[in-house]
Design a protein around this motif. Structure first.
Motif, PDB file in Angstrom:
ATOM      1  N   TRP A   1     -21.662  25.781  38.294  1.00 38.20           N
ATOM      2  CA  TRP A   1     -20.671  25.216  39.224  1.00 38.20           C
ATOM      3  C   TRP A   1     -20.583  26.069  40.479  1.00 38.20           C
ATOM      4  O   TRP A   1     -20.664  27.299  40.412  1.00 38.20           O
ATOM      5  N   THR A   2     -20.406  25.409  41.616  1.00 37.88           N
ATOM      6  CA  THR A   2     -20.120  26.087  42.885  1.00 37.88           C
ATOM      7  C   THR A   2     -19.142  25.242  43.678  1.00 37.88           C
ATOM      8  O   THR A   2     -19.019  24.026  43.460  1.00 37.88           O
ATOM      9  N   LYS A   3     -18.427  25.907  44.572  1.00 39.63           N
ATOM     10  CA  LYS A   3     -17.566  25.194  45.518  1.00 39.63           C
ATOM     11  C   LYS A   3     -18.264  25.196  46.869  1.00 39.63           C
ATOM     12  O   LYS A   3     -18.518  26.263  47.438  1.00 39.63           O
TER      13      LYS A   3
ATOM     14  N   SER B   1     -17.279  24.172  49.824  1.00 39.83           N
ATOM     15  CA  SER B   1     -16.464  24.516  50.993  1.00 39.83           C
ATOM     16  C   SER B   1     -15.756  25.859  50.841  1.00 39.83           C
ATOM     17  O   SER B   1     -14.795  26.130  51.556  1.00 39.83           O
TER      18      SER B   1
ATOM     19  N   LEU C   1     -14.793  29.876  44.491  1.00 39.01           N
ATOM     20  CA  LEU C   1     -13.921  29.523  43.383  1.00 39.01           C
ATOM     21  C   LEU C   1     -12.849  30.607  43.215  1.00 39.01           C
ATOM     22  O   LEU C   1     -13.135  31.789  43.357  1.00 39.01           O
TER      23      LEU C   1
ATOM     24  N   THR D   1      -9.818  30.549  37.522  1.00 42.45           N
ATOM     25  CA  THR D   1     -10.936  29.697  37.129  1.00 42.45           C
ATOM     26  C   THR D   1     -11.498  30.134  35.786  1.00 42.45           C
ATOM     27  O   THR D   1     -11.636  31.329  35.514  1.00 42.45           O
TER      28      THR D   1
ATOM     29  N   ASP E   1      -7.332  24.644  46.883  1.00 40.76           N
ATOM     30  CA  ASP E   1      -8.364  24.192  45.956  1.00 40.76           C
ATOM     31  C   ASP E   1      -8.964  22.857  46.347  1.00 40.76           C
ATOM     32  O   ASP E   1      -9.865  22.357  45.676  1.00 40.76           O
TER      33      ASP E   1
ATOM     34  N   ASP F   1     -14.969  20.151  48.173  1.00 43.35           N
ATOM     35  CA  ASP F   1     -16.102  19.608  47.429  1.00 43.35           C
ATOM     36  C   ASP F   1     -16.631  20.639  46.443  1.00 43.35           C
ATOM     37  O   ASP F   1     -16.892  21.791  46.812  1.00 43.35           O
ATOM     38  N   TYR F   2     -16.833  20.209  45.202  1.00 49.15           N
ATOM     39  CA  TYR F   2     -17.372  21.037  44.138  1.00 49.15           C
ATOM     40  C   TYR F   2     -18.700  20.440  43.675  1.00 49.15           C
ATOM     41  O   TYR F   2     -18.837  19.209  43.600  1.00 49.15           O
TER      42      TYR F   2
ATOM     43  N   THR G   1     -21.745  15.965  43.199  1.00 47.74           N
ATOM     44  CA  THR G   1     -20.673  16.500  44.049  1.00 47.74           C
ATOM     45  C   THR G   1     -19.378  15.771  43.728  1.00 47.74           C
ATOM     46  O   THR G   1     -19.339  14.533  43.694  1.00 47.74           O
TER      47      THR G   1
END
Length: 1227
Positions: free
Chosen positions: A274-276, A278, A281, A286, A304, A307-308, A322
């Motif tokens: 997983w990454t964020k 914008s 995390l 988390t 929070d 886009d993830y 996404t």
């Protein structure tokens, strides 16, 4: 504002004008009116158990006590006419009896109203619903047949319940199905297989739904899965099972938890990450669940949103999805809900209803439960959006106001009353209360008050000379007086004064600051032998006015009731220690205000018990295996076992050491000699000592035979330049040794000699340092041993006869020179080459005394032809020579050469002082550096101001000529601290700086303590102040005082020396007693009385010898044998530590270990390990310092003399250096 109870049960009132939250203390002040306040109510979403009565809470307070009524679904709920509903007395809480009516009948939206003559408060809407746990619909599930390697989803689809059920999968045996990165449960309860395997075949995949409110569990019909392997599926890149597509969106409310999941199929099983996109995390909120397939974020906030991306990857590729997250917010209070307002007639105030939400919420006001628009008009009230402003209120203006903030995601409702009262001030804190506080802790003196208008609180101490409102006192809005760090000067009587327009009220309290309880000497870890005594010390300091209580614990419990445990005021003594006494001991000192504690561990040790059960196995002609059982270790691990044997044939009654084995082994393979009658025993060794010997083993006899092995350790070496010493280790009783030798490089016959009762033979008349071949063969009456191996050795060495040639030096920098030479031929060294010694010295440094030049010596081990000379003085002329050395000694010196080091940076100026100061200028005076290291070309002075927080200001810089030793600085600021830096320069650059600080105050310069000139004063005790001797210390942390007389007491002190007209400041005097030592001032051998005494003793000895000779010729005997028997095993008696006296000393010819021996404790100071940091440049030699402080010596390690000094006990008195080092505490 809600009130809270203090330590004496008094309510603490927060009083702030205009936006003041004030609770009328109804339980303390009778007769004060107060509008209703809701104190407790059921939650907004109220799910009830259909098997129990429904209880809807509504509690409120007020004066007079409020009455209660209810609405249901927006209309009046007639509680009195419903036989199933009761309202608790003095309360608004409803109790609904469901025994005669279904729960569904009472589902709905309820609201409670509490009213008295001063206003009306309402609760929020309470939605009452019963919990539901419906049954699973009956269905017949067909078996699922899949090919090995494909993905699979087993649906759960539980019935909708209230609240939603918790899903889990189990088998027929009620065991949870194993889950992994390949098989996992989704958030909706379905079971996902990224790829199936043959072991997934089973007929009991069962989904369970647990409904938490009713604690019931529903079961789905079992699902059967069969996995075939007829046509295995190929490996493939991942694809997502959920969510579908390349992107999706999700909405979450602020404060809720955000859960997003990505489950992928593929072969081999994909890994999820997983990454964020914008941003990052939030690491603290988390977590990754379900084998990284679920991203969980707690307490969601607006940050929070964004886009993830989840990524599924295996070795054949990857896929991304996404998720766009939108964060909405139900209304929430920005700070706190509106606070109750108590005003006096004519005062003004405001109610604030500050809230937020996404989307922006709407605000509505109500008064006494009626919309503000439909309420009676009041000229003193003005509504401005989220604020109501009250101006010049009157007694009839008391009311309860409701603020409702709402948007599409929810609402918040709050009641706040306006109470118009006229009350003189009252202090609610009990009078004459005594506060006892530990020193350096926080002190809080309460002054809880009530009044309308709001009282103003002021504090006074003792004589009431001034109001307490500055440091260290802090006055809080609630009237509490805080002293953050209480000290002894804060003791006393404090007066709290509450004042408003209707009167004044005083209250007195007292503060007592006590010394803290501290354990000065803590108990220490003890390791004691069984049967001895142990003492745990616990010395405590406490305030004398507090009653202390000392408590000892063992392993966090009470001490055993045993008379061997003796508890004193500051110690615990345990006599005749047993193994049961081992544990952790804690001393606790308690007072009524504080406590302190410390712990220590006791370990009881003893010599190990002797081994048992000795057994001989694997018996052969020349070997046997011995096994045994270890005894108890007694908390000290066995380090090794010693195996001894007795030869009852040759040496009955004498035990010999045979071998040792590690403490972890219990067997030993023993090599034996022929014609020996062996009996074995075993001893165990731990840190305490050897155990008693075990019981002997049975006898084991070996047959007579020629030696089957030769002696070991054969070596040859020379002790003189013309001999060869051949030595070996004896390998059995009754053996002779045939010793053979010859020169190695010369064709010659073996020389042979037979040696008995010895393990050494000396060959004389050999050439110097010649290689020899050596053999030693064991022989007995039955024959000779096998042909021995050839050992090699050399005859004795002699001094080298040649010096190195072509000696020269290359200067690398101002402090480093590399020296080169040609090696000396091996035949001229006449021995094993040990290395080369380079001697060097500064020529001009000793020009006034050339006959006493102290040389530095660097040793280069091995056959080197070059070496570095570090740590040289810049701008100096050096002389040096080189010589080779072997095991016998040094050869002749080479021709002395010379080199000159270039200029280097100078040392720091010797001193820097401030003189001639006035209001805006001062003069700096300095002395040139002690080490010029070249031609001084000038000085650089930098200075800058320093503020009270030690922050440095801008730097000013001055360049000064080389011949200057002072400078005057004008235009300095008054009462500002300055820091000065001065350094000298040569052609090689600037040297280190000396610093000084000064503050200009009333035409004086006050030195800052960062760089002060220190003097060391010392004088024999009893002499006057004028007899002080002085040593300059400057910035040193220690100093060695030389030339002191043994047996005298000296007074020592440190003196801080400032400007010439400032007074001296000196430390406390330290009394140092030097031990008496033998005087070395007079050569006793030259004294007449001594010569006469020696002559008399010599004459007496001569007479005795003549008498003995006469008696011997007459047959007389000396009782030597009896005397030897009387002193067979003398024991070494060490020096007594307490009075430094010696007791009887006896030497032991067997050189046994000394009983009670220990490491030297007589004050011998070893050289610090850091002094070999230049080991790369040379080795060996004597470490010392020459007159100018430069280091002389080898960097290879300890010299022979030093090894000798450190390897033996010393009987010298402790060095006075240790006593002088205690002066460091003054610096």
């Amino acid at each position: 504002m809600e009130w809270r109870r203090m330590d004496v049960g008094v309510l603490l009132l927060f009083l702030v004008h205009l936006a003041t939250a004030l609770e009328v203390p109804l339980d303390l002040l009778e007769g004060l009116p107060q509008p209703p306040t809701i104190t407790y109510q059921s939650p907004k979403d109220y799910i009830v158990d259909p098997r129990e009565n429904i209880i809807i809470h509504c509690e409120a307070k007020g004066k007079p006590h409020p009455s209660f009524s209810w609405t249901r679904n927006g209309t009046h709920f007639d509680v009195e006419n419903d036989p199933n509903v009761d309202m608790k007395p003095q309360s608004g809480t409803l109790v609904v009896d469901i025994s005669r009516e279904r729960v569904e009948h009472y589902e709905g939206v309820y609201q409670c109203t509490a009213r008295n003559k001063h206003g009306t408060a309402v609760s929020h809407n309470i939605v009452v619903r019963q919990s539901r746990s419906p049954l699973w619909s009956k269905e017949k599930i067909k078996p699922i047949v899949v090919q090995e390697g494909v993905s699979l989803v087993l649906p759960c689809r539980p019935p909708a319940g209230l609240p939603p059920p918790i899903i889990f999968w189990m088998d027929n045996n009620f065991q949870k199905l194993p889950q992994s990165k390949r098989v996992s449960q989704s958030l909706n309860g379905d079971l996902y297989f990224s790829n199936v395997r043959r072991e997934d075949t089973r007929n009991d995949y069962i989904c369970y739904a647990r409904f938490p409110h009713t604690q019931t569990i529903q079961q789905k019909q079992p699902i059967t899965v069969r996995v075939l392997n007829q046509a295995p599926v190929d490996d493939r890149r991942p694809t997502f099972l959920i969510p579908s597509g390349s992107s999706s969106s999700k909405m979450v409310l602020r404060g809720d938890k955000l859960e997003m999941e990505c489950i992928a199929e593929g072969l081999p099983t994909p890994h999820i990450s997983w990454t964020k996109i914008s941003g990052d995390l939030p690491s603290k909120r988390t977590s990754f669940l379900n084998y990284n397939k679920t991203l969980h974020i707690e307490d969601v906030s607006a940050s929070d949103e964004g886009d993830y991306r989840c990524t599924a990857k295996n070795q054949f590729g990857s896929v991304h999805h996404t998720i766009h997250v939108m964060v909405k917010a139900a209304p929430y209070w920005i700070d706190v809900p509106p606070r109750n307002l108590v005003l006096a007639p004519g005062e003004s105030g405001r109610l604030s209803c500050l809230a937020s939400g996404t989307p922006k919420p709407t605000i509505t006001w109500a008064m006494n439960g009626i919309s503000i628009e439909n309420s009676p008009k009041d000229l003193s009230r003005k509504v401005e959006d989220d604020i109501i402003i009250f101006t010049d209120v009157q007694p009839g203006s008391s009311a309860v106001y409701q603020c409702n903030i709402s948007n599409e995601y929810g609402y918040v409702l709050s009641n706040a009353f306006v109470n118009v009262l006229s009350e003189p001030p009252r202090v609610l804190t009990p009078p004459n209360k005594v506060y006892q506080i530990i020193k350096n802790h926080q002190a809080l003196l309460d002054c809880s008050s009530f009044g309308s208008p709001m009282p103003k609180i002021t504090w006074f101490k003792d004589s009431r000379s001034s109001i307490l409102q500055e440091d260290p006192y802090i006055l809080h809005d609630n009237g509490t007086l805080e002293i953050r760090v209480a000290q002894a000067q804060h003791n006393g009587k404090y007066t709290c004064v509450a004042t408003n327009s209707l009167g004044i009220y005083e209250n007195h309290v007292y503060l007592e600051v006590k010394e803290p309880t501290r354990i000065l000497k803590q108990p220490e870890y003890k390791e004691v032998q069984r049967g001895r005594s142990v003492v745990f010390e616990c010395t405590v300091k406490h305030d004398p006015s507090l009653i202390p209580t000392m408590t000892w614990l063992k392993d966090d419990g009470e001490l055993p009731d045993d008379e061997r445990l003796i508890v004193d005021s500051d110690s615990l003594t345990i006599t005749d220690v047993t193994e049961d006494d081992a544990g952790v001991y804690t001393c606790i000192m308690n007072t009524t205000l504080d406590h302190d504690s410390a712990t220590a561990k006791l370990t009881v040790v003893e010599r190990p018990d002797p081994p048992t059960d000795l057994e001989l196995t694997d018996q052969k002609k020349r070997s046997v295996q011995l096994t045994w059982t270890p005894g108890d270790e007694h908390n000290s691990p066995v380090q090794k076992f010693l195996i001894q044997y007795e030869d009852s044939l040759h040496h009955r009654g004498h035990w010999h050491n045979l071998t040792e084995v590690p403490g972890t082994k219990t067997t030993a393979h023993l090599k034996l000699s022929p014609h020996v009658h062996y009996t074995f025993r075993v001893l165990a060794l731990n840190a305490v000592g050897f155990s008693n010997p075990s019981r002997p083993s049975r006898m084991y006899k070996t047959e007579p035979a020629a030696p089957d092995e030769n002696p070991t350790g054969v070596q040859g070496f020379g002790t003189e330049h013309n001999n060869l010493v051949i030595s070996w280790k004896s390998n059995g009783p009754g053996l002779h040794y045939r010793v053979m030798w010859r020169q190695k490089k010369v064709e010659s016959e073996w020389n042979t000699v037979t040696v008995s009762n010895n393990s050494k033979f000396v060959v004389s008349g050999t050439p110097t340092f010649v290689p020899y071949e050596i053999k030693v063969r064991a022989v007995n009456d039955h024959g000779a041993g096998p042909d021995p191996a050839i050992a090699h050795g050399y005859s004795g060495e002699d001094l080298p006869v040649a010096a190195p040639e072509n000696v020269h030096a290359v200067v690398r920098n101002s402090t480093l020179v590399e020296v080169f030479w040609d090696p000396v031929p091996a035949h001229l060294i006449r021995g094993n080459i040990k290395g080369y010694k380079v001697s060097y010295w500064r020529k001009h440094h000793y020009k006034h005394n050339p006959d006493h030049m102290e040389q530095d010596i660097l040793v280069f081990s091995g056959n080197h032809t070059q070496g570095m000379l570090p740590g040289l003085h810049p701008f100096s002329l050096y002389l040096f020579n080189v010589r080779v050395y072997n095991g016998k000694g040094e050869g002749p010196r080479s021709v002395t050469q010379q080199f000159k080091t270039p200029e280097g940076v100078p040392g720091s100026p010797t001193s820097l002082i401030v003189t001639n100061s006035n209001l805006d200028s001062l003069t700096l005076e300095w002395s040139p550096p002690h080490d010029h290291n070249g031609h001084i070309t000038g000085y650089t002075l930098k200075y800058q101001p320093v503020n009270n927080s030690n922050e440095l200001g801008p730097v000013e810089e001055l360049a000064l000529a080389a011949n200057e030793t002072s400078v005057t600085l004008p235009n300095l600021k008054y009462s500002i601290r300055y820091k000065f830096y001065l350094n000298a320069k040569t052609g090689a650059g600037a040297g280190a700086a000396i610093s000084q600080e000064a503050v200009i105050i009333r035409e004086e310069v006050v030195f800052a303590p960062s760089n002060i000139l220190l003097l060391m004063n010392i004088t024999p005790a009893g002499e006057s102040e004028e007899d002080w001797n002085t040593e300059f210390v400057n910035g040193s942390q220690n100093i060695t005082l030389k030339g002191l007389k043994g047996g005298l007491c000296y007074r020592v002190r440190l003196v801080a020396l400032g400007h010439h007209d400032q007074e001296f400041h000196h430390s406390k005097e330290l009394l140092v007693t030097l031990p008496a030592v033998a005087s070395r001032q007079v050569d006793i051998a030259t004294q007449g009385w001594f010569i006469g005494l020696m002559c008399a003793i010599a004459l007496l000895i001569l007479i005795l010898l003549i008498i003995c000779f006469i008696q011997r010729n007459k047959g007389g005997k000396y009782p030597v044998k009896e005397k030897e028997d009387a002193h067979t095993d003398p024991e070494f008696q060490p020096m007594k530590d307490d009075d430094c006296t010696f007791v009887e000393y006896s030497d032991n010819e067997d050189h046994k270990p000394l009983k009670g021996s220990r490491s030297p404790s007589n004050g011998t100071v070893k050289r610090d390990d850091s002094d070999d940091s230049l080991v790369d440049y040379g080795e060996g030699g004597d470490g010392q310092f020459n007159e100018d402080g430069s280091f002389i010596g080898q960097y290879s390690g300890k010299s022979a003399s030093r090894d000798t000094a450190e390897g033996h006990e010393s009987s010298e008195a402790p060095s006075p250096i240790k006593a002088m080092n205690s002066l460091n505490s003054f610096v």
